[in-house]
Design a protein around this motif. Structure first.
Motif, PDB file in Angstrom:
ATOM      1  N   LEU A 139       3.052   4.028 -22.348  1.00 59.53           N
ATOM      2  CA  LEU A 139       3.510   4.758 -22.232  1.00 59.53           C
ATOM      3  C   LEU A 139       4.365   4.758 -20.623  1.00 59.53           C
ATOM      4  O   LEU A 139       5.598   5.504 -20.020  1.00 59.53           O
ATOM      5  CB  LEU A 139       3.226   6.157 -21.942  1.00 59.53           C
ATOM      6  CG  LEU A 139       3.846   7.638 -21.623  1.00 59.53           C
ATOM      7  CD1 LEU A 139       4.843   8.238 -22.535  1.00 59.53           C
ATOM      8  CD2 LEU A 139       3.138   8.720 -21.839  1.00 59.53           C
ATOM      9  N   TYR A 197       3.535  13.214 -18.461  1.00 61.23           N
ATOM     10  CA  TYR A 197       2.186  12.002 -18.774  1.00 61.23           C
ATOM     11  C   TYR A 197       1.238  11.737 -19.030  1.00 61.23           C
ATOM     12  O   TYR A 197       0.944  11.445 -20.217  1.00 61.23           O
ATOM     13  CB  TYR A 197       2.946  11.872 -17.485  1.00 61.23           C
ATOM     14  CG  TYR A 197       1.720   9.738 -17.816  1.00 61.23           C
ATOM     15  CD1 TYR A 197       2.489   8.662 -18.223  1.00 61.23           C
ATOM     16  CD2 TYR A 197       0.272  10.012 -16.958  1.00 61.23           C
ATOM     17  CE1 TYR A 197       2.037   7.259 -17.990  1.00 61.23           C
ATOM     18  CE2 TYR A 197      -0.250   8.382 -17.282  1.00 61.23           C
ATOM     19  CZ  TYR A 197      -0.005   7.421 -17.665  1.00 61.23           C
ATOM     20  OH  TYR A 197      -0.131   6.542 -18.425  1.00 61.23           O
ATOM     21  N   PHE A 249       7.677   3.804 -18.747  1.00 57.83           N
ATOM     22  CA  PHE A 249       8.734   4.861 -19.341  1.00 57.83           C
ATOM     23  C   PHE A 249       8.764   6.082 -17.923  1.00 57.83           C
ATOM     24  O   PHE A 249       9.277   6.628 -17.996  1.00 57.83           O
ATOM     25  CB  PHE A 249       8.808   5.742 -20.015  1.00 57.83           C
ATOM     26  CG  PHE A 249       9.425   5.325 -21.801  1.00 57.83           C
ATOM     27  CD1 PHE A 249      11.040   4.418 -21.451  1.00 57.83           C
ATOM     28  CD2 PHE A 249       7.905   3.995 -22.146  1.00 57.83           C
ATOM     29  CE1 PHE A 249      10.902   3.579 -22.823  1.00 57.83           C
ATOM     30  CE2 PHE A 249       8.551   3.406 -22.805  1.00 57.83           C
ATOM     31  CZ  PHE A 249       9.732   3.164 -23.397  1.00 57.83           C
ATOM     32  N   TYR A 250       7.805   5.945 -16.904  1.00 54.71           N
ATOM     33  CA  TYR A 250       7.779   5.889 -15.344  1.00 54.71           C
ATOM     34  C   TYR A 250       7.977   6.099 -14.273  1.00 54.71           C
ATOM     35  O   TYR A 250       6.846   5.232 -13.805  1.00 54.71           O
ATOM     36  CB  TYR A 250       6.729   6.991 -15.675  1.00 54.71           C
ATOM     37  CG  TYR A 250       6.003   8.808 -16.703  1.00 54.71           C
ATOM     38  CD1 TYR A 250       6.550   9.637 -16.440  1.00 54.71           C
ATOM     39  CD2 TYR A 250       6.413   8.048 -17.834  1.00 54.71           C
ATOM     40  CE1 TYR A 250       6.382  11.199 -17.092  1.00 54.71           C
ATOM     41  CE2 TYR A 250       6.345   9.164 -18.882  1.00 54.71           C
ATOM     42  CZ  TYR A 250       6.550  10.449 -17.836  1.00 54.71           C
ATOM     43  OH  TYR A 250       6.357  11.780 -19.293  1.00 54.71           O
ATOM     44  N   ILE A 258      12.983   9.712 -22.448  1.00 52.49           N
ATOM     45  CA  ILE A 258      12.071   8.582 -23.377  1.00 52.49           C
ATOM     46  C   ILE A 258      12.747   8.138 -24.685  1.00 52.49           C
ATOM     47  O   ILE A 258      13.512   6.718 -24.867  1.00 52.49           O
ATOM     48  CB  ILE A 258      10.243   8.835 -23.565  1.00 52.49           C
ATOM     49  CG1 ILE A 258       9.737   8.841 -22.264  1.00 52.49           C
ATOM     50  CG2 ILE A 258       9.868   7.958 -24.469  1.00 52.49           C
ATOM     51  CD1 ILE A 258       8.513   9.580 -22.252  1.00 52.49           C
ATOM     52  N   GLU A 276      16.301   6.133 -23.090  1.00 52.02           N
ATOM     53  CA  GLU A 276      15.457   4.667 -22.464  1.00 52.02           C
ATOM     54  C   GLU A 276      15.186   3.281 -23.866  1.00 52.02           C
ATOM     55  O   GLU A 276      15.455   2.642 -24.450  1.00 52.02           O
ATOM     56  CB  GLU A 276      14.626   4.598 -21.435  1.00 52.02           C
ATOM     57  CG  GLU A 276      14.529   3.560 -21.355  1.00 52.02           C
ATOM     58  CD  GLU A 276      13.179   3.548 -20.096  1.00 52.02           C
ATOM     59  OE1 GLU A 276      13.059   2.494 -19.520  1.00 52.02           O
ATOM     60  OE2 GLU A 276      13.337   4.739 -19.310  1.00 52.02           O
ATOM     61  N   GLN A 277      14.793   3.928 -25.034  1.00 55.49           N
ATOM     62  CA  GLN A 277      13.919   3.272 -26.163  1.00 55.49           C
ATOM     63  C   GLN A 277      15.498   2.794 -27.143  1.00 55.49           C
ATOM     64  O   GLN A 277      14.862   1.967 -27.449  1.00 55.49           O
ATOM     65  CB  GLN A 277      12.923   4.189 -27.345  1.00 55.49           C
ATOM     66  CG  GLN A 277      11.133   4.411 -26.789  1.00 55.49           C
ATOM     67  CD  GLN A 277      10.588   4.946 -27.362  1.00 55.49           C
ATOM     68  OE1 GLN A 277      10.969   6.229 -28.253  1.00 55.49           O
ATOM     69  NE2 GLN A 277       9.604   4.640 -27.964  1.00 55.49           N
ATOM     70  N   ASP A 300      11.339  15.074 -20.649  1.00 55.92           N
ATOM     71  CA  ASP A 300      10.770  13.877 -20.606  1.00 55.92           C
ATOM     72  C   ASP A 300      10.929  12.951 -21.986  1.00 55.92           C
ATOM     73  O   ASP A 300      11.605  11.688 -22.259  1.00 55.92           O
ATOM     74  CB  ASP A 300       9.873  13.728 -19.819  1.00 55.92           C
ATOM     75  CG  ASP A 300       9.307  13.800 -18.710  1.00 55.92           C
ATOM     76  OD1 ASP A 300      10.498  13.828 -18.081  1.00 55.92           O
ATOM     77  OD2 ASP A 300       8.425  13.594 -17.978  1.00 55.92           O
ATOM     78  N   ARG A 301      10.954  13.999 -22.952  1.00 55.68           N
ATOM     79  CA  ARG A 301      10.817  13.508 -24.804  1.00 55.68           C
ATOM     80  C   ARG A 301      12.581  12.443 -24.452  1.00 55.68           C
ATOM     81  O   ARG A 301      12.305  11.574 -25.351  1.00 55.68           O
ATOM     82  CB  ARG A 301      10.460  14.619 -25.376  1.00 55.68           C
ATOM     83  CG  ARG A 301       9.262  14.371 -25.187  1.00 55.68           C
ATOM     84  CD  ARG A 301       8.703  16.205 -26.229  1.00 55.68           C
ATOM     85  NE  ARG A 301       7.372  16.138 -26.611  1.00 55.68           N
ATOM     86  CZ  ARG A 301       6.557  16.011 -27.107  1.00 55.68           C
ATOM     87  NH1 ARG A 301       6.669  15.127 -27.778  1.00 55.68           N
ATOM     88  NH2 ARG A 301       5.482  16.386 -27.087  1.00 55.68           N
TER      89      ARG A 301
END
Length: 294
Positions: A235, A281, A238-239, A102, A105-106, A98-99
């Motif tokens: 946060l 999350y 991003f989900y 993220i 995506e950032q 997940d990191r």
């Protein structure tokens, strides 16, 4: 001559030129770049002057405009990310996955989640992972680099793009790149039996040409990845699988943790949201909450 920087080590840049029949020239960059505080990056498209044809040495004379730039790994002109994890051996660290998602995506990149060693996994494991990560908008692919399964489909997804490959050590990233381009000759490492983790075999970012206008960037393996410059309230953005239900929560600004009337938690209980993704999350939210702001 036009080329692409495929590797940079100790002030030398190795530039691949398609018009030079795939030759790679060892180059230094002009001093003007230092004066302008512009540092060439792996992935940069450049113009070079050939200084020695036989020895394949040259000089980078111009950095062409970048269409994108990543901070970590520090590479330029990337179109998409290929996040590679093993289904087993080593067991996947979904928090780290997940990191990665993220972080990409950032930086404005879409991701393909690629699970290697599918031949060692049960069908129900694959189904659960596909459901969890397709729900967050990722393309999910299962392959076996060892058995060469799924490689044709992956080639189609990479065609015509420059793709950064990222993931932890020991998941078969270098073996996969060898499948895509056998002449790459990537060094591969054994899995440490004691810690079930791979040895680091990639020590710097390097671009490998797969075929015309198609490149893959091999990057060092990560066993950890620090958190991102964001507030904890950001946060949940991003989900994306939360969004469908979050708009019906009782309270505006619901963090989907302990609030009553939370439709995200209801969807979790109903099996509509992945337990693994939700636990990640929670953990990341707590980490952001505990991060000191300076």
């Amino acid at each position: 001559m036009r080329g692409k920087i495929i590797k940079g080590i100790a002030g030398f840049y190795y530039v691949y030129t398609e018009e030079g029949n795939g030759k790679v020239y060892e180059c230094k960059a002009k001093g003007i770049f230092r004066k302008e505080k512009r540092k060439p990056l792996v992935g940069d498209d450049v113009l070079l002057e050939v200084l020695e044809e036989e020895g394949q040495k040259g000089s980078i004379t111009e950095l062409l405009p970048r269409r994108s730039e990543l901070i970590r790994p520090a590479v330029a002109n990337i179109d998409q990310a290929l996040i590679i994890f093993a289904i087993v051996k080593p067991e996947p660290n979904f928090n780290l996955l997940d990191r990665f998602l993220i972080m990409m995506e950032q930086q404005g990149l879409g991701s393909i989640v690629c699970f290697n060693k599918q031949d060692l996994a049960a069908p129900e494991e694959r189904d659960g992972l596909r459901q969890a990560y397709e729900a967050c908008g990722c393309r999910v692919l299962f392959i076996s680099a060892k058995e060469r399964e799924g490689i044709g489909e992956l080639r189609k997804l990479l065609s015509g793009k420059t793709t950064v490959a990222a993931g932890p050590s020991g998941v078969g990233k270098s073996s996969l790149i060898n499948c895509l381009n056998p002449s790459a000759g990537m060094e591969t490492g054994d899995i440490s039996r004691k810690i079930a983790r791979g040895r680091h075999t990639t020590r710097h970012s390097e671009i490998i040409a797969l075929h015309e206008n198609t490149y893959i960037v091999d990057t060092p393996g990560f066993t950890s990845l620090g958190l991102f410059h964001m507030e904890k309230e950001e946060l949940q953005g991003f989900y994306p699988e939360f969004q469908e239900y979050g708009k019906y929560c009782r309270f505006a600004g619901c963090a989907h943790l302990n609030e009553p009337g939370c439709r995200v938690k209801d969807a979790l209980q109903e099996g509509k949201i992945s337990q693994v993704r939700y636990r990640n999350y929670q953990a990341l939210y707590q980490e952001l909450q505990n991060t000191r702001k300076y």
